[in-house]
Write a protein that holds these residues in place. Structure first.
Motif, PDB file in Angstrom:
ATOM      1  N   TRP A  96       0.829  -1.202   0.000  1.00  0.00           N
ATOM      2  CA  TRP A  96       0.000   0.000   0.000  1.00  0.00           C
ATOM      3  C   TRP A  96       0.866   1.255   0.000  1.00  0.00           C
ATOM      4  O   TRP A  96       0.567   2.227  -0.686  1.00  0.00           O
ATOM      5  N   VAL A  97       1.965   1.231   0.754  1.00  0.00           N
ATOM      6  CA  VAL A  97       2.910   2.351   0.752  1.00  0.00           C
ATOM      7  C   VAL A  97       3.520   2.515  -0.643  1.00  0.00           C
ATOM      8  O   VAL A  97       3.600   3.634  -1.169  1.00  0.00           O
ATOM      9  N   LEU A  98       3.943   1.411  -1.249  1.00  0.00           N
ATOM     10  CA  LEU A  98       4.527   1.475  -2.585  1.00  0.00           C
ATOM     11  C   LEU A  98       3.531   2.035  -3.589  1.00  0.00           C
ATOM     12  O   LEU A  98       3.886   2.859  -4.452  1.00  0.00           O
ATOM     13  N   PHE A  99       2.282   1.622  -3.466  1.00  0.00           N
ATOM     14  CA  PHE A  99       1.252   2.158  -4.366  1.00  0.00           C
ATOM     15  C   PHE A  99       1.192   3.673  -4.276  1.00  0.00           C
ATOM     16  O   PHE A  99       1.142   4.369  -5.301  1.00  0.00           O
ATOM     17  N   TRP A 100       1.223   4.214  -3.051  1.00  0.00           N
ATOM     18  CA  TRP A 100       1.075   5.658  -2.910  1.00  0.00           C
ATOM     19  C   TRP A 100       2.336   6.408  -3.304  1.00  0.00           C
ATOM     20  O   TRP A 100       2.250   7.541  -3.792  1.00  0.00           O
ATOM     21  N   VAL A 101       3.502   5.799  -3.117  1.00  0.00           N
ATOM     22  CA  VAL A 101       4.730   6.441  -3.618  1.00  0.00           C
ATOM     23  C   VAL A 101       4.632   6.621  -5.128  1.00  0.00           C
ATOM     24  O   VAL A 101       4.953   7.692  -5.674  1.00  0.00           O
ATOM     25  N   LEU A 102       4.174   5.579  -5.823  1.00  0.00           N
ATOM     26  CA  LEU A 102       4.042   5.652  -7.281  1.00  0.00           C
ATOM     27  C   LEU A 102       2.879   6.559  -7.688  1.00  0.00           C
ATOM     28  O   LEU A 102       2.990   7.322  -8.656  1.00  0.00           O
ATOM     29  N   ALA A 103       1.772   6.489  -6.954  1.00  0.00           N
ATOM     30  CA  ALA A 103       0.605   7.309  -7.304  1.00  0.00           C
ATOM     31  C   ALA A 103       0.877   8.794  -7.119  1.00  0.00           C
ATOM     32  O   ALA A 103       0.276   9.635  -7.808  1.00  0.00           O
ATOM     33  N   LEU A 104       1.771   9.132  -6.218  1.00  0.00           N
ATOM     34  CA  LEU A 104       2.093  10.538  -5.991  1.00  0.00           C
ATOM     35  C   LEU A 104       2.690  11.199  -7.232  1.00  0.00           C
ATOM     36  O   LEU A 104       2.564  12.418  -7.394  1.00  0.00           O
ATOM     37  N   ILE A 105       3.320  10.428  -8.085  1.00  0.00           N
ATOM     38  CA  ILE A 105       3.982  11.024  -9.253  1.00  0.00           C
ATOM     39  C   ILE A 105       2.955  11.634 -10.210  1.00  0.00           C
ATOM     40  O   ILE A 105       3.056  12.817 -10.558  1.00  0.00           O
ATOM     41  N   PRO A 106       1.930  10.892 -10.666  1.00  0.00           N
ATOM     42  CA  PRO A 106       0.913  11.549 -11.504  1.00  0.00           C
ATOM     43  C   PRO A 106       0.114  12.604 -10.760  1.00  0.00           C
ATOM     44  O   PRO A 106      -0.302  13.602 -11.354  1.00  0.00           O
ATOM     45  N   ILE A 107      -0.108  12.405  -9.456  1.00  0.00           N
ATOM     46  CA  ILE A 107      -0.820  13.429  -8.680  1.00  0.00           C
ATOM     47  C   ILE A 107      -0.016  14.724  -8.672  1.00  0.00           C
ATOM     48  O   ILE A 107      -0.566  15.819  -8.850  1.00  0.00           O
ATOM     49  N   ALA A 108       1.297  14.603  -8.464  1.00  0.00           N
ATOM     50  CA  ALA A 108       2.163  15.786  -8.465  1.00  0.00           C
ATOM     51  C   ALA A 108       2.177  16.453  -9.830  1.00  0.00           C
ATOM     52  O   ALA A 108       2.184  17.688  -9.937  1.00  0.00           O
ATOM     53  N   TYR A 109       2.161  15.658 -10.885  1.00  0.00           N
ATOM     54  CA  TYR A 109       2.137  16.230 -12.240  1.00  0.00           C
ATOM     55  C   TYR A 109       0.846  17.022 -12.465  1.00  0.00           C
ATOM     56  O   TYR A 109       0.877  18.149 -12.989  1.00  0.00           O
ATOM     57  N   LEU A 110      -0.270  16.453 -12.087  1.00  0.00           N
ATOM     58  CA  LEU A 110      -1.542  17.153 -12.266  1.00  0.00           C
ATOM     59  C   LEU A 110      -1.581  18.428 -11.434  1.00  0.00           C
ATOM     60  O   LEU A 110      -2.091  19.459 -11.877  1.00  0.00           O
ATOM     61  N   SER A 111      -1.038  18.376 -10.230  1.00  0.00           N
ATOM     62  CA  SER A 111      -0.969  19.576  -9.403  1.00  0.00           C
ATOM     63  C   SER A 111      -0.136  20.658 -10.083  1.00  0.00           C
ATOM     64  O   SER A 111      -0.522  21.831 -10.102  1.00  0.00           O
ATOM     65  N   LEU A 112       1.005  20.261 -10.638  1.00  0.00           N
ATOM     66  CA  LEU A 112       1.889  21.216 -11.295  1.00  0.00           C
ATOM     67  C   LEU A 112       1.210  21.880 -12.488  1.00  0.00           C
ATOM     68  O   LEU A 112       1.231  23.109 -12.635  1.00  0.00           O
TER      69      LEU A 112
END
Length: 383
Positions: free
Chosen positions: A337-353
């Motif tokens: 679950w931690v690994l999932f969120w580490v990876l999911a943060l990347i597209p989330i960060a892109y959309l935020s940017l």
């Protein structure tokens, strides 16, 4: 910051632009920025990685990752020296510079703080069992808004706890005319100021807490040695460029940092390794030889700031509330679950940017300016 122009696609308003590095002259530093941002994410997620006690070796290694923030201070000092040395020679230009910095740092900092204000409000209303008077300190809302919450005006890391480093960065930006006055006197005085400040801070802990663990309690002072070492590195580029195989030194020092973190070497010695790592990256960029790994990683540095400020929200909601509170995950299931969120943060960060930070930055940066200013002039550097 260089941003790829958006390409129009029929039936859509705008394509998502590709990530590109800010400069081809800082690819190794950019590579360290994205690697460092992910290390900070893992550091804060670490409390959920070893719940069953089976990953103690990884747990020991990750504890040292908090020092990567000091690498960010070094990189920031280098970038400020590279871009603004000799340019902030009037109050008008200095004011414009500060406006750009607020436009760069402010929108996401304020937005993520509001998320935690909403968490506090939900706790007060009894909708969730989340009440922490130290974290949700109403007296520290204004200091957070004006970026001074790492100046010992609060009594804990408040609201978005990771944002203390943004407060420390803003303190360095406010002090930049003084820092440039020092660096203008030459490399020797810059070195004296950098390593002198390091020595003074090492000899004056806050109780039993050494300066490289400071956050809310004068985290702004923690940034001083690293920032000045970064400015010194800019001055030493011609000499650093002569280091043979500099990029291999950089990756080797990163590996050494991981190894020494695992055996839990004294944090002060680890900090020196972090500073050496930053200097090696400057040497690699100054040499002009760009390795394939750094070139591939560098564009992702655009997401480092977003990752840094967004991951506390995931920590709170995705891991603490859902993973642990609702699903009672443990062991390998929680690690997945931690690994999932580490990876999911990347597209989330892109959309935020793309969807929030850049438009907000453009709007703030363009206030009071003529429409003829270029995108780069409105935004300023990314670091």
């Amino acid at each position: 910051m260089t941003i790829a122009p958006a390409r129009r696609i029929p039936g859509t308003m705008k394509a998502f632009p590709a990530l590109k590095p800010d400069s081809d002259e800082m690819l190794h530093l950019d590579a360290l920025r994205i690697v460092g941002a992910l290390m900070i994410v893992v550091f804060h997620f670490n409390r959920f990685i070893n719940l069953d006690g089976r990953w103690q070796l990884a747990d020991d290694m990750v504890k040292g990752f908090s020092l990567i923030v000091d690498l960010f201070f070094l990189i920031s000092g280098y970038v400020m020296a590279a871009i603004y040395a000799g340019r902030l020679n009037s109050w008008s230009r200095y004011g414009t510079f500060l406006k750009k910095r607020v436009a760069r740092l402010g929108p996401l900092h304020w937005a993520t703080m509001l998320v935690f204000v909403a968490v506090w409000a939900a706790g007060q209303a009894g909708w969730i069992a989340d009440r922490d008077p130290k974290r949700y300190d109403l007296a520290c809302i204004v200091p957070n808004i004006v970026f001074i919450h790492a100046w010992h005006v609060c009594h804990a890391q408040t609201w978005n706890f990771a944002s203390w480093a943004i407060s420390a960065e803003m303190g360095m930006y406010l002090a930049l005319p003084l820092l440039f006055w020092i660096t203008a006197r030459g490399r020797i005085l810059t070195a004296v100021a950098a390593f002198g400040s390091l020595a003074v801070l090492l000899m004056n802990p806050d109780g039993d807490m050494p300066f490289h663990q400071w956050t809310w309690n004068f985290g702004v002072l923690r940034a001083v040695p690293g920032f000045l070492i970064g400015m010194l590195a800019f001055q030493l580029r011609p000499w650093l460029a002569r280091l043979p195989g500099a990029r291999f030194w950089m990756w080797g020092l990163l590996a050494l940092f991981l190894a020494l973190s695992t055996i839990r070497l004294d944090r002060t010695l680890l900090l020196l390794v972090v500073y050496a790592l930053g200097m090696a990256a400057v040497a690699a960029d100054a040499a002009g030889t760009q390795g394939g790994v750094s070139r591939r990683l560098a564009p992702w540095a655009q997401l480092s700031f977003s990752l840094y400020l967004l991951h506390p929200i995931v920590l709170k909601m995705g891991l603490a509330w859902v993973g642990l509170g609702m699903w009672n995950l443990n062991g390998d299931a929680m690690r997945a679950w931690v690994l999932f969120w580490v990876l999911a943060l990347i597209p989330i960060a892109y959309l935020s940017l793309v969807l929030f930070e850049r438009p907000a930055r453009d709007w703030i940066g363009g206030l009071g300016q003529k429409n003829t200013l270029s995108q780069r002039e409105r935004e300023g550097p990314a670091a």
